[in-house]
Scaffold this motif. Structure first.
Motif, PDB file in Angstrom:
ATOM      1  N   LEU A  83       0.639  -1.034  -0.267  1.00 57.56           N
ATOM      2  CA  LEU A  83      -0.173   0.211  -0.249  1.00 57.56           C
ATOM      3  C   LEU A  83       0.777   1.845   0.081  1.00 57.56           C
ATOM      4  N   GLY A  84       2.243   1.271   0.200  1.00 52.21           N
ATOM      5  CA  GLY A  84       2.905   2.634  -0.231  1.00 52.21           C
ATOM      6  C   GLY A  84       3.506   2.328   1.732  1.00 52.21           C
ATOM      7  N   TYR A  85       5.036   3.517   1.452  1.00 59.24           N
ATOM      8  CA  TYR A  85       5.082   3.918   2.768  1.00 59.24           C
ATOM      9  C   TYR A  85       4.317   4.812   3.773  1.00 59.24           C
ATOM     10  N   SER A 109       6.058   2.223  -7.170  1.00 63.38           N
ATOM     11  CA  SER A 109       6.013   1.778  -8.084  1.00 63.38           C
ATOM     12  C   SER A 109       8.160   1.359  -7.438  1.00 63.38           C
ATOM     13  N   ASP A 110       8.337   1.720  -7.028  1.00 59.85           N
ATOM     14  CA  ASP A 110       9.861   1.406  -5.829  1.00 59.85           C
ATOM     15  C   ASP A 110       9.681   0.413  -5.395  1.00 59.85           C
ATOM     16  N   ILE A 111       8.863   0.361  -4.636  1.00 67.10           N
ATOM     17  CA  ILE A 111       8.401  -0.807  -3.542  1.00 67.10           C
ATOM     18  C   ILE A 111       8.383  -2.680  -5.147  1.00 67.10           C
ATOM     19  N   LYS A 112       6.900  -1.873  -5.939  1.00 68.30           N
ATOM     20  CA  LYS A 112       6.351  -2.815  -7.035  1.00 68.30           C
ATOM     21  C   LYS A 112       7.222  -2.561  -8.030  1.00 68.30           C
ATOM     22  N   ASP A 125       4.884   2.753 -14.516  1.00 64.13           N
ATOM     23  CA  ASP A 125       5.892   3.767 -14.872  1.00 64.13           C
ATOM     24  C   ASP A 125       5.535   4.228 -13.258  1.00 64.13           C
ATOM     25  N   ASP A 126       4.292   4.765 -13.551  1.00 65.74           N
ATOM     26  CA  ASP A 126       4.286   5.622 -11.790  1.00 65.74           C
ATOM     27  C   ASP A 126       2.759   5.315 -11.484  1.00 65.74           C
ATOM     28  N   ALA A 127       2.964   5.008  -9.370  1.00 64.06           N
ATOM     29  CA  ALA A 127       2.146   4.849  -8.947  1.00 64.06           C
ATOM     30  C   ALA A 127       1.757   5.498  -8.018  1.00 64.06           C
ATOM     31  N   ASP A 128       0.741   6.947  -7.567  1.00 63.54           N
ATOM     32  CA  ASP A 128       0.375   7.676  -6.543  1.00 63.54           C
ATOM     33  C   ASP A 128      -1.084   7.305  -6.158  1.00 63.54           C
ATOM     34  N   PHE A 129      -0.221   6.801  -4.614  1.00 61.23           N
ATOM     35  CA  PHE A 129      -1.069   6.225  -3.456  1.00 61.23           C
ATOM     36  C   PHE A 129      -1.673   6.786  -2.334  1.00 61.23           C
ATOM     37  N   SER A 130      -2.610   6.800  -2.141  1.00 57.57           N
ATOM     38  CA  SER A 130      -3.336   7.420  -0.894  1.00 57.57           C
ATOM     39  C   SER A 130      -4.293   6.643  -0.635  1.00 57.57           C
ATOM     40  N   ASN A 131      -3.749   6.330   1.281  1.00 57.80           N
ATOM     41  CA  ASN A 131      -4.463   5.375   1.380  1.00 57.80           C
ATOM     42  C   ASN A 131      -4.657   5.189   3.298  1.00 57.80           C
ATOM     43  N   PRO A 132      -5.781   6.287   3.258  1.00 59.94           N
ATOM     44  CA  PRO A 132      -5.931   6.586   4.624  1.00 59.94           C
ATOM     45  C   PRO A 132      -6.463   5.059   5.538  1.00 59.94           C
ATOM     46  N   TYR A 133      -6.118   4.958   6.833  1.00 55.80           N
ATOM     47  CA  TYR A 133      -7.068   3.793   6.903  1.00 55.80           C
ATOM     48  C   TYR A 133      -7.392   4.011   8.564  1.00 55.80           C
TER      49      TYR A 133
END
Length: 280
Positions: A83-85, A109-112, A125-133
């Motif tokens: 899910l990211g950092y 994309s740095d992780i997978k 190529d690029d993945a802009d993630f935002s996952n508040p939980y």
């Protein structure tokens, strides 16, 4: 005068949930003595005399205790995973249950850096993630084994480029000449505004303050909206193994797009993460 004192005692009783003493309260009013079989804060109650000396202090002290409990977490954690950092804050509900609030995201994309959809490999190529939980972390056996559950509010976007296997792109067991198709690239976005998740993991302590953790599970992100483009949309592409002999590059892109949207990996998004925890 007695009414004022009784009102003050009542306020002290209502505010005494932070620290309770088991003995009854006795209020002295001139020559009258009234006993109230209720508990009072230990630091406000004189056990020898059996008298509440400072009812105002009891109310203020209890309010401060509740406020400090609310603003002071039990632990903070840093994490990295699919899910990211991210990081989270946890509040202890009891010895085996914590309430967590956190966020994970960034450029994953740095992780997978790739994933497979049937016979096509897609490079991220690029993945802009935002996952508040917001979730609950439980220790069912009161040891290092954990079970987590909660809700994610996903806002995740991928930019991908397809890599052909050999000379062809294979979509639904039909081969399309990759040189004629050109480059297949596109975007992906999860549809769900809310995504329930479930994880299992381990959280051993390595000292009285520090611990580590690892979790695996999945979040139901729902279907994905995909857009795939061919760099040669008007090019006639040779087909091998299907009912047609030729199609356009744009049609190949549309078929790749449908295949992407049907991919279960995007619907049930895997959660894998590791991290460290500091407990207060």
């Amino acid at each position: 005068m007695k009414l004022i004192k009784l009102t003050a005692v009542s306020a002290a009783i209502l505010g005494s949930t932070a620290a309770m003493a088991a003995d009854p309260i006795v209020v002295v009013d001139d020559n009258d003595t009234v006993a109230y079989p209720v508990a009072a804060p230990a630091y406000q109650y004189n056990q020898d005399a059996g008298i509440v000396r400072n009812t105002t202090g009891a109310v203020v002290g209890t309010t401060k205790t509740l406020f400090n409990t609310a603003i002071n977490p039990a632990a903070v954690s840093a994490e990295i995973g699919t899910l990211g950092y991210g990081a989270n804050i946890a509040w202890s509900m009891n010895e085996t249950t914590e309430l967590q609030a956190g966020w994970a995201g960034g450029d994953v994309s740095d992780i997978k850096d790739d994933f497979d959809v049937d016979d096509i490999n897609y490079n991220i190529d690029d993945a802009d993630f935002s996952n508040p939980y917001l979730g609950v972390q439980m220790r069912p056996a009161a040891n290092w084994f954990t079970v987590g559950a909660g809700i994610i509010v996903p806002d995740n976007d991928f930019e991908v480029t397809a890599s052909a296997e050999g000379p062809n792109f294979r979509i639904d067991n039909v081969d399309y000449n990759s040189e004629q198709v050109g480059t297949l690239s596109g975007t992906l976005e999860h549809r769900n505004d809310l995504a329930p998740y479930l994880t299992v993991g381990f959280r051993p302590n390595i000292s009285d303050k520090w611990g580590v953790f690892g979790e695996v599970g999945a979040a139901y992100m729902g279907k994905a909206d995909a857009t795939v483009r061919s760099s040669n949309p008007t090019q006639i592409v040779r087909v091998t193994g299907g009912d047609e002999e030729f199609v356009s590059g744009a049609e190949v892109a549309r078929r790749a797009e449908r295949e992407l949207e049907d991919k279960d990996w995007l619907e049930w998004f895997p959660i894998v993460k590791v991290g460290a925890t500091y407990r207060f």
